[in-house]
Motif scaffolding. Structure first.
Motif, PDB file in Angstrom:
ATOM      1  N   LEU A  11       0.843  -1.192   0.000  1.00  0.00           N
ATOM      2  CA  LEU A  11       0.000   0.000   0.000  1.00  0.00           C
ATOM      3  C   LEU A  11       0.878   1.241   0.000  1.00  0.00           C
ATOM      4  O   LEU A  11       1.929   1.270   0.628  1.00  0.00           O
ATOM      5  N   PRO A  12       0.464   2.298  -0.703  1.00  0.00           N
ATOM      6  CA  PRO A  12       1.219   3.547  -0.628  1.00  0.00           C
ATOM      7  C   PRO A  12       1.188   4.081   0.804  1.00  0.00           C
ATOM      8  O   PRO A  12       0.185   3.946   1.499  1.00  0.00           O
ATOM      9  N   ALA A  13       2.280   4.666   1.236  1.00  0.00           N
ATOM     10  CA  ALA A  13       2.324   5.229   2.586  1.00  0.00           C
ATOM     11  C   ALA A  13       1.350   6.401   2.698  1.00  0.00           C
ATOM     12  O   ALA A  13       1.118   7.135   1.733  1.00  0.00           O
ATOM     13  N   THR A  14       0.778   6.562   3.862  1.00  0.00           N
ATOM     14  CA  THR A  14      -0.099   7.697   4.107  1.00  0.00           C
ATOM     15  C   THR A  14       0.727   8.979   4.165  1.00  0.00           C
ATOM     16  O   THR A  14       1.754   9.014   4.850  1.00  0.00           O
ATOM     17  N   PRO A  15       0.337  10.037   3.457  1.00  0.00           N
ATOM     18  CA  PRO A  15       1.071  11.303   3.565  1.00  0.00           C
ATOM     19  C   PRO A  15       1.220  11.713   5.022  1.00  0.00           C
ATOM     20  O   PRO A  15       0.283  11.582   5.817  1.00  0.00           O
ATOM     21  N   LEU A  16       2.386  12.209   5.361  1.00  0.00           N
ATOM     22  CA  LEU A  16       2.711  12.497   6.753  1.00  0.00           C
ATOM     23  C   LEU A  16       1.696  13.419   7.408  1.00  0.00           C
ATOM     24  O   LEU A  16       1.279  13.213   8.558  1.00  0.00           O
ATOM     25  N   PHE A  17       1.246  14.439   6.674  1.00  0.00           N
ATOM     26  CA  PHE A  17       0.368  15.429   7.284  1.00  0.00           C
ATOM     27  C   PHE A  17      -1.034  14.899   7.567  1.00  0.00           C
ATOM     28  O   PHE A  17      -1.819  15.522   8.288  1.00  0.00           O
ATOM     29  N   MET A  18      -1.345  13.712   7.024  1.00  0.00           N
ATOM     30  CA  MET A  18      -2.679  13.160   7.215  1.00  0.00           C
ATOM     31  C   MET A  18      -2.735  12.168   8.369  1.00  0.00           C
ATOM     32  O   MET A  18      -3.833  11.837   8.847  1.00  0.00           O
ATOM     33  N   ARG A  19      -1.618  11.712   8.841  1.00  0.00           N
ATOM     34  CA  ARG A  19      -1.610  10.596   9.782  1.00  0.00           C
ATOM     35  C   ARG A  19      -2.243  10.939  11.127  1.00  0.00           C
ATOM     36  O   ARG A  19      -2.174  12.057  11.595  1.00  0.00           O
ATOM     37  N   GLY A  20      -2.860   9.928  11.732  1.00  0.00           N
ATOM     38  CA  GLY A  20      -3.446  10.091  13.046  1.00  0.00           C
ATOM     39  C   GLY A  20      -4.949  10.288  13.018  1.00  0.00           C
ATOM     40  O   GLY A  20      -5.629  10.000  12.032  1.00  0.00           O
ATOM     41  N   LEU A  21      -5.468  10.805  14.128  1.00  0.00           N
ATOM     42  CA  LEU A  21      -6.903  10.915  14.347  1.00  0.00           C
ATOM     43  C   LEU A  21      -7.412  12.308  13.982  1.00  0.00           C
ATOM     44  O   LEU A  21      -6.801  13.317  14.349  1.00  0.00           O
ATOM     45  N   TRP A  22      -8.537  12.351  13.252  1.00  0.00           N
ATOM     46  CA  TRP A  22      -9.122  13.611  12.796  1.00  0.00           C
ATOM     47  C   TRP A  22     -10.613  13.647  13.085  1.00  0.00           C
ATOM     48  O   TRP A  22     -11.302  12.628  13.041  1.00  0.00           O
ATOM     49  N   CYS A  23     -11.098  14.840  13.333  1.00  0.00           N
ATOM     50  CA  CYS A  23     -12.534  15.100  13.368  1.00  0.00           C
ATOM     51  C   CYS A  23     -12.983  15.403  11.946  1.00  0.00           C
ATOM     52  O   CYS A  23     -12.366  16.209  11.251  1.00  0.00           O
ATOM     53  N   VAL A  24     -14.040  14.751  11.473  1.00  0.00           N
ATOM     54  CA  VAL A  24     -14.630  15.060  10.178  1.00  0.00           C
ATOM     55  C   VAL A  24     -15.825  15.968  10.443  1.00  0.00           C
ATOM     56  O   VAL A  24     -16.727  15.615  11.212  1.00  0.00           O
ATOM     57  N   ALA A  25     -15.807  17.158   9.844  1.00  0.00           N
ATOM     58  CA  ALA A  25     -16.825  18.145  10.198  1.00  0.00           C
ATOM     59  C   ALA A  25     -17.180  19.044   9.029  1.00  0.00           C
ATOM     60  O   ALA A  25     -16.391  19.230   8.097  1.00  0.00           O
ATOM     61  N   LYS A  26     -18.379  19.600   9.097  1.00  0.00           N
ATOM     62  CA  LYS A  26     -18.779  20.672   8.199  1.00  0.00           C
ATOM     63  C   LYS A  26     -18.344  22.003   8.819  1.00  0.00           C
ATOM     64  O   LYS A  26     -18.386  22.169  10.037  1.00  0.00           O
ATOM     65  N   TRP A  27     -17.918  22.921   7.972  1.00  0.00           N
ATOM     66  CA  TRP A  27     -17.472  24.233   8.447  1.00  0.00           C
ATOM     67  C   TRP A  27     -18.382  25.309   7.886  1.00  0.00           C
ATOM     68  O   TRP A  27     -18.623  25.376   6.683  1.00  0.00           O
ATOM     69  N   SER A  28     -18.902  26.134   8.770  1.00  0.00           N
ATOM     70  CA  SER A  28     -19.739  27.248   8.346  1.00  0.00           C
ATOM     71  C   SER A  28     -18.935  28.533   8.435  1.00  0.00           C
ATOM     72  O   SER A  28     -18.588  28.977   9.537  1.00  0.00           O
ATOM     73  N   ALA A  29     -18.638  29.125   7.269  1.00  0.00           N
ATOM     74  CA  ALA A  29     -17.879  30.372   7.266  1.00  0.00           C
ATOM     75  C   ALA A  29     -18.694  31.517   7.858  1.00  0.00           C
ATOM     76  O   ALA A  29     -18.146  32.433   8.473  1.00  0.00           O
ATOM     77  N   SER A  30     -20.015  31.454   7.702  1.00  0.00           N
ATOM     78  CA  SER A  30     -20.862  32.555   8.180  1.00  0.00           C
ATOM     79  C   SER A  30     -20.951  32.581   9.699  1.00  0.00           C
ATOM     80  O   SER A  30     -20.953  33.653  10.313  1.00  0.00           O
ATOM     81  N   THR A  31     -21.002  31.408  10.321  1.00  0.00           N
ATOM     82  CA  THR A  31     -21.113  31.353  11.784  1.00  0.00           C
ATOM     83  C   THR A  31     -19.801  30.991  12.459  1.00  0.00           C
ATOM     84  O   THR A  31     -19.723  31.003  13.695  1.00  0.00           O
ATOM     85  N   GLN A  32     -18.791  30.656  11.622  1.00  0.00           N
ATOM     86  CA  GLN A  32     -17.472  30.272  12.156  1.00  0.00           C
ATOM     87  C   GLN A  32     -17.600  29.100  13.128  1.00  0.00           C
ATOM     88  O   GLN A  32     -16.989  29.095  14.211  1.00  0.00           O
ATOM     89  N   THR A  33     -18.377  28.102  12.732  1.00  0.00           N
ATOM     90  CA  THR A  33     -18.597  26.942  13.598  1.00  0.00           C
ATOM     91  C   THR A  33     -18.386  25.638  12.834  1.00  0.00           C
ATOM     92  O   THR A  33     -18.495  25.580  11.606  1.00  0.00           O
ATOM     93  N   TYR A  34     -18.108  24.592  13.595  1.00  0.00           N
ATOM     94  CA  TYR A  34     -17.944  23.248  13.050  1.00  0.00           C
ATOM     95  C   TYR A  34     -19.124  22.381  13.493  1.00  0.00           C
ATOM     96  O   TYR A  34     -19.606  22.500  14.625  1.00  0.00           O
ATOM     97  N   THR A  35     -19.536  21.487  12.611  1.00  0.00           N
ATOM     98  CA  THR A  35     -20.532  20.479  12.952  1.00  0.00           C
ATOM     99  C   THR A  35     -19.930  19.115  12.644  1.00  0.00           C
ATOM    100  O   THR A  35     -19.712  18.772  11.476  1.00  0.00           O
ATOM    101  N   GLN A  36     -19.664  18.354  13.668  1.00  0.00           N
ATOM    102  CA  GLN A  36     -19.023  17.057  13.456  1.00  0.00           C
ATOM    103  C   GLN A  36     -19.960  16.076  12.790  1.00  0.00           C
ATOM    104  O   GLN A  36     -21.131  15.959  13.147  1.00  0.00           O
ATOM    105  N   THR A  37     -19.436  15.377  11.780  1.00  0.00           N
ATOM    106  CA  THR A  37     -20.195  14.307  11.131  1.00  0.00           C
ATOM    107  C   THR A  37     -19.564  12.940  11.373  1.00  0.00           C
ATOM    108  O   THR A  37     -20.204  11.921  11.126  1.00  0.00           O
TER     109      THR A  37
END
Length: 364
Positions: free
Chosen positions: A21-47
């Protein structure tokens, strides 16, 4: 052990053993929150959440069905921008919705200056010719900015990783610093005795060291958070001190031994040949009433290392921290009689240096 957990473990174990398998790009490794970002309210909604292993495997869990873990693999990783910030990724899903399993799909990802990763436009798994920012209301991103995202273990989805007191002050900063954290270091991992070892660089000048302690942690918590904190770091040597807080909190030596028996195989899943050392529990004056349990736990773990894990080293600091009468030496501790002063760390430095020198000799 639950059958579903066993099945997922088997799939991930096979994936972690794959070398094509190709190695995972370094900057992507580890745990992430997947979220929608609202520029108007400056808020995140986790999905959901994503966890990127080093070797090209990554998992996804979504809020609407967190117990279902999707397992995915990179088929091709194309750095299209030349700067390491824009990637065209081809992936295949081996566990997930039937409509995408075993199909190769294309995605665009771009890293922002704040380290967040935004999604590019795509349709039904087909990429646009070049990266185009997805500005729709449903656009997602990988982020570590919010402090309220809920993280679970992708293999044991009943385990909530983000529910500890360490989350905002220690674990999230570790996540955020993953991309720039030194690799191939001697990683020191564990509880407050590791956190407060501020002189690692000067105590071990011949080695690159990295402190990944989180104060007050138990051996159980170190086991639970290992993939998140240590797995992305590719340690050259792994040294752990934990278990004292477990015993102080009422955990029996037998239970601590059971946790140790789970931790070592977990480390070995990802790092088959990395030298591992366990520093014995120390005799603390403030916990003199727990000394018999601490000593019992040490003996059990040492016996397991001798019999079950001969490729693990046991660094014994117990006796060097005792007075002739067998009681803890208070001269080695701060006023709280729990955490060590420079005299205490000098004993640890000597013991760990002897171990590191033995590893160097063995490997050369």
């Amino acid at each position: 052990m639950h059958l579903c957990w066993l099945t997922l473990f088997s799939i991930l174990a096979i994936a972690c053993a794959q070398s094509n398998l190709p190695a995972t790009p370094l900057f992507m490794r580890g745990l992430w929150c997947v979220a929608k970002w609202s520029a108007s309210t400056q808020t995140y909604t986790q999905t959901g959440q994503a966890f990127f292993y080093n070797n090209g495997t990554f998992t996804m869990n979504y809020i609407d069905n967190p117990s279902s873990t999707w397992i995915n693999h990179f088929v091709a990783v194309n750095n299209t921008g030349g700067t390491g910030n824009t990637y065209q990724l081809f992936t295949v899903t081996t566990k997930g919705p039937s409509e995408i399993v075993n199909k190769t799909l294309c995605y665009w990802r771009q890293r922002l200056s704040n380290t967040e990763i935004i999604f590019g436009r795509q349709s039904n798994g087909t990429c646009t010719p070049t990266f185009e920012n997805d500005t729709s209301s449903d656009a997602l991103r990988y982020t570590r900015t919010p402090t309220t995202c809920r993280y679970i273990d992708d293999e044991n989805t009943n385990l909530v990783l983000s529910s500890t007191s360490f989350e905002v002050g220690t674990l999230l900063p570790y996540d955020r610093n993953l991309a720039t954290a030194v690799r191939q270091a001697v990683v020191f991992y564990g509880s407050s005795s590791i956190v407060m070892w501020k002189t690692l660089a000067q105590d071990f000048p011949d080695y690159t060291t990295l402190n990944r302690g989180f104060g007050g942690s138990t051996l159980l918590q170190c086991y639970q958070q290992f993939k998140r904190i240590v797995q992305p770091l590719e340690p050259s040597i792994f040294i752990i001190y934990a278990g004292e807080n477990d015993i102080a909190g009422g955990t029996t030596p037998i239970t601590l031994q059971t946790i140790f028996r789970q931790l070592i195989p977990l480390v070995r899943r990802f790092y088959h040949n990395t030298p591992i050392a366990y520093i014995s529990l120390k005799p603390s004056p403030s916990r003199v009433n727990k000394m018999s349990q601490m000593s019992d736990a040490n003996n059990r773990i040492k016996q397991d290392i001798d019999l079950l894990f001969p490729d693990v080293s046991y660094i014994d600091i117990w006796y060097d921290m005792l007075l002739p009468n067998g009681q803890p030496n208070p001269d080695l501790f701060l006023a709280d009689n729990l955490h060590m002063n420079s005299k205490g760390y000098a004993i640890w430095t000597k013991a760990v240096t002897t171990y590191l020198q033995s590893v160097f000799i063995k490997n050369n």
